[in-house]
Every structure is written in structure tokens, then in C-alpha cells.
Design an enzyme around this catalytic site. Structure first.
Site, PDB file in Angstrom:
ATOM      1  N   LYS A  20       0.843  -1.199   0.000  1.00 53.93           N
ATOM      2  CA  LYS A  20       0.000   0.000   0.000  1.00 53.93           C
ATOM      3  C   LYS A  20       0.878   1.250   0.000  1.00 53.93           C
ATOM      4  CE  LYS A  20      -3.891  -2.354   2.153  1.00 53.93           C
ATOM      5  NZ  LYS A  20      -4.669  -2.666   3.352  1.00 53.93           N
ATOM      6  N   GLN A  28      -4.801  -1.346   9.563  1.00 52.76           N
ATOM      7  CA  GLN A  28      -4.745  -2.670   8.940  1.00 52.76           C
ATOM      8  C   GLN A  28      -5.387  -3.719   9.850  1.00 52.76           C
ATOM      9  OE1 GLN A  28      -3.754  -3.258   5.818  1.00 52.76           O
ATOM     10  NE2 GLN A  28      -4.082  -5.459   5.964  1.00 52.76           N
ATOM     11  N   ASP A  56     -11.109   3.127   4.016  1.00 54.47           N
ATOM     12  CA  ASP A  56     -11.486   1.722   3.891  1.00 54.47           C
ATOM     13  C   ASP A  56     -13.004   1.540   3.852  1.00 54.47           C
ATOM     14  OD1 ASP A  56      -9.502  -0.248   3.629  1.00 54.47           O
ATOM     15  OD2 ASP A  56      -8.816   0.080   5.677  1.00 54.47           O
TER      16      ASP A  56
HETATM   17  N1  GUN Z   1      -7.152  -6.625   5.957  1.00 56.05           N
HETATM   18  C1  GUN Z   1      -7.505  -7.365   4.875  1.00 56.05           C
HETATM   19  N2  GUN Z   1      -8.020  -6.551   3.917  1.00 56.05           N
HETATM   20  C2  GUN Z   1      -7.976  -5.300   4.406  1.00 56.05           C
HETATM   21  C3  GUN Z   1      -8.368  -4.040   3.880  1.00 56.05           C
HETATM   22  O1  GUN Z   1      -8.870  -3.900   2.761  1.00 56.05           O
HETATM   23  N3  GUN Z   1      -8.152  -2.983   4.699  1.00 56.05           N
HETATM   24  C4  GUN Z   1      -7.621  -3.108   5.940  1.00 56.05           C
HETATM   25  N4  GUN Z   1      -7.484  -2.007   6.670  1.00 56.05           N
HETATM   26  N5  GUN Z   1      -7.263  -4.254   6.456  1.00 56.05           N
HETATM   27  C5  GUN Z   1      -7.432  -5.360   5.692  1.00 56.05           C
END
Ligand code: GUN
Length: 281
Positions: free
Chosen positions: A52, A96, A119
Site C-alpha cells: 500500500k 490494517q 477503507d
Molecule cells: N485486511 C484485509 N483486507 C484489508 C483491507 O482492505 N483494509 C484493511 N485495513 N485491512 C485489511
């Protein structure tokens, strides 16, 4: 059968975003900033976070990475998110998941202002999606919609079957499809005759996380199959769909890796830019 190339489509989106971020910065005099919070040392989460941050750099978004130890206290994580919530350089906040078990994730997510919730995980933004109101939408289901759009597939009138009902994928996916005029069925662990329900789908979307969960008998001839699952088997990334057996029956299918996965990060970047643009207005 067409195999949808998510890697290529995501690269196109990142190239478009690079131009859009540069234009926004030129016109507003502001940079776009994303804060990424990682708690603990889960190896898969560390890889996702690294990807990311790298993607942010590629499109000109400034990233602020925070790593807290696995035994970080609830108050320490809350204090960090609260600080980021009022930081003007931060347009988006991503915590996350999964968080270590001792933390109250819902409470931590509730501290993210909805306007910085890149998100789309907060209760307010999930509610906005249900009501058809504008607001950030979870990146993976949003990525699926964008893959469909850019592949010329319109869910309007289709019977879409979503397997999985998480707040992160299944529920927002079902809402996006409903908002796009599909007839939507959501399946989960208590669904009876799951295979029969799946076999009725014009559009089958699986977000289960079990390799080869979707077998050929569960797929209608000519269906569109979108594989959101990611699991690791013998060191390899596997989707939910038994690809070799299922693909010949479909009109369109996404592979794993190289299907939905790259789209998730592209949508995170897009959501971050959108949050920055809305806050600049
Ligand atoms: N863990 C697995 N997929 C995601 C996501 O799209 N965003 C976040 N913050 N954590 C995750």
C-alpha cells in the site's frame, strides 16, 4: 471465456490517478496524505501494508506509516488514531486488520472520522452505502465493481450471488450490486444447498478464503465468476475458485493472483484522493 486481467486494469487506474493527484496538488497547493497503522507483526499484514505504501509513492500520495508492537495497549492505538484524525496533512486513515485479539477493533475504527475512512469500514460509511449516499466504500468490493465496469459487464438485472457476509467484503459487495440493480443473494455458512444457489448465479462472487471452495458443479454455464478469496497453500496464493475446472464454463473469470487483489490497492488510492478533494472543498 475471458480471463479478466486485474493487474493490467489496476495499473491503468494507477496511471490515471497519478495524473489526477498531480492536478489536485497543482490546483489546491495541497499534497494528498494517507496514514497507515499496523499493529503487531503478522507477516501477511506487513506485506499488504508495504504494498500500500509503495503504491502511494507511485501515484504521488504522501504516506505516513505507523507500526505499533503486538502488545500495544488499547489506549495507545486510540491515542494514535485520535491524533491522526485531527492532523490536516492526513486525508485518509487506514488501520490494517486483523488487529491483535486483545484490542477492541470496533472502538478503534469508530475513532476514524467518516471523511477520512478510506477503507469504508466505519458504521457511518457502511450505513451511507446502504442508504445509497455518497461516501468512501470498502476497497475490495469497490474494486470488483470497477473490474466489472471496465470489462463491460453491467450487473443490472443479473442474479448476483455473493458467498461471504463480512463487513469488509460480503455486505458492502451485496449493497453495491443491489445499488447497481442486480438481484442479490448472499450465502454464508448457514446457507442450505449452497451449491444449488450458486449454480443459479449469472454473477458469482466468492469471498470465503478456502482454496477450491467453488467447484464446477456450482457454476452455471456462461456465468461471470469473481474470485475474492486469498489463501496460502504450499507457499502459493490460492483463490476460492477451482480455476482450471471452473474457467471453461464461464463467460468471464478473475484469476488469483492477478484478479481482484491489485484492484483493492488501486481503490484505496482512489478513495484517498476523493477524501482529499472533498476536504479541500
Ligand atoms: N485486511 C484485509 N483486507 C484489508 C483491507 O482492505 N483494509 C484493511 N485495513 N485491512 C485489511
Amino acid at each position: 471465456m475471458t480471463c479478466i486481467d486485474g493487474k493490467k486494469i489496476a495499473a491503468e487506474i494507477r496511471a490515471e490517478l497519478r495524473d489526477e493527484v498531480a492536478r489536485f496538488t497543482r490546483q489546491s497547493g495541497k499534497t494528498v496524505g494517507l496514514a497507515v497503522v499496523l499493529v503487531g507483526d503478522d507477516p501477511a499484514s506487513a506485506v499488504y501494508v508495504r504494498n500500500k505504501i509503495r503504491a502511494c509513492e507511485e501515484v504521488g500520495i504522501r504516506s505516513f506509516a505507523y507500526t505499533l508492537p503486538a502488545d500495544a495497549s488499547q489506549s495507545a492505538v486510540e491515542a494514535l488514531v485520535t491524533e491522526l484524525a485531527s492532523d490536516n496533512a492526513v486525508d485518509g486513515i487506514l488501520v490494517q486488520l486483523p488487529l491483535p485479539a486483545h484490542l477492541d477493533g470496533e472502538r478503534i475504527l469508530s475513532l476514524i472520522p467518516p471523511a477520512k475512512d478510506v477503507d469504508g469500514f466505519t458504521a457511518e460509511n457502511l450505513g451511507r452505502l446502504v442508504c445509497g449516499e455518497r461516501g468512501p466504500v470498502a476497497c475490495t468490493p469497490l474494486g470488483v465493481m470497477e473490474l466489472l465496469r471496465r470489462s463491460g459487464i453491467d450487473p443490472d438485472g443479473m442474479h448476483a450471488v455473493v458467498v461471504g457476509r463480512s463487513n469488509i467484503v460480503g455486505k458492502p459487495m451485496a449493497m453495491l450490486l443491489l445499488n447497481a440493480n442486480a438481484t442479490v443473494t448472499v450465502c454464508h455458512t448457514h446457507t442450505k444447498e449452497l451449491a444449488k444457489v450458486c449454480a443459479q448465479a449469472d454473477l458469482l462472487i466468492s469471498a470465503v478464503g478456502v482454496p477450491a471452495f467453488i467447484t464446477a458443479d456450482m457454476v452455471k454455464e456462461g456465468a461471470v465468476v469473481i474470485d475474492v478469496g486469498i489463501s496460502r497453500k504450499d507457499g502459493k496464493l490460492k483463490g476460492d475458485v477451482d480455476f482450471d475446472a471452473v474457467a471453461p464454463k464461464t463467460s468471464c473469470i478473475t484469476p488469483v493472483p492477478g484478479g481482484v487483489g491489485p484492484m483493492t490497492i488501486a481503490m484505496l488510492l482512489k478513495n484517498t484522493l476523493t477524501c482529499a478533494m472533498r476536504s479541500a472543498k
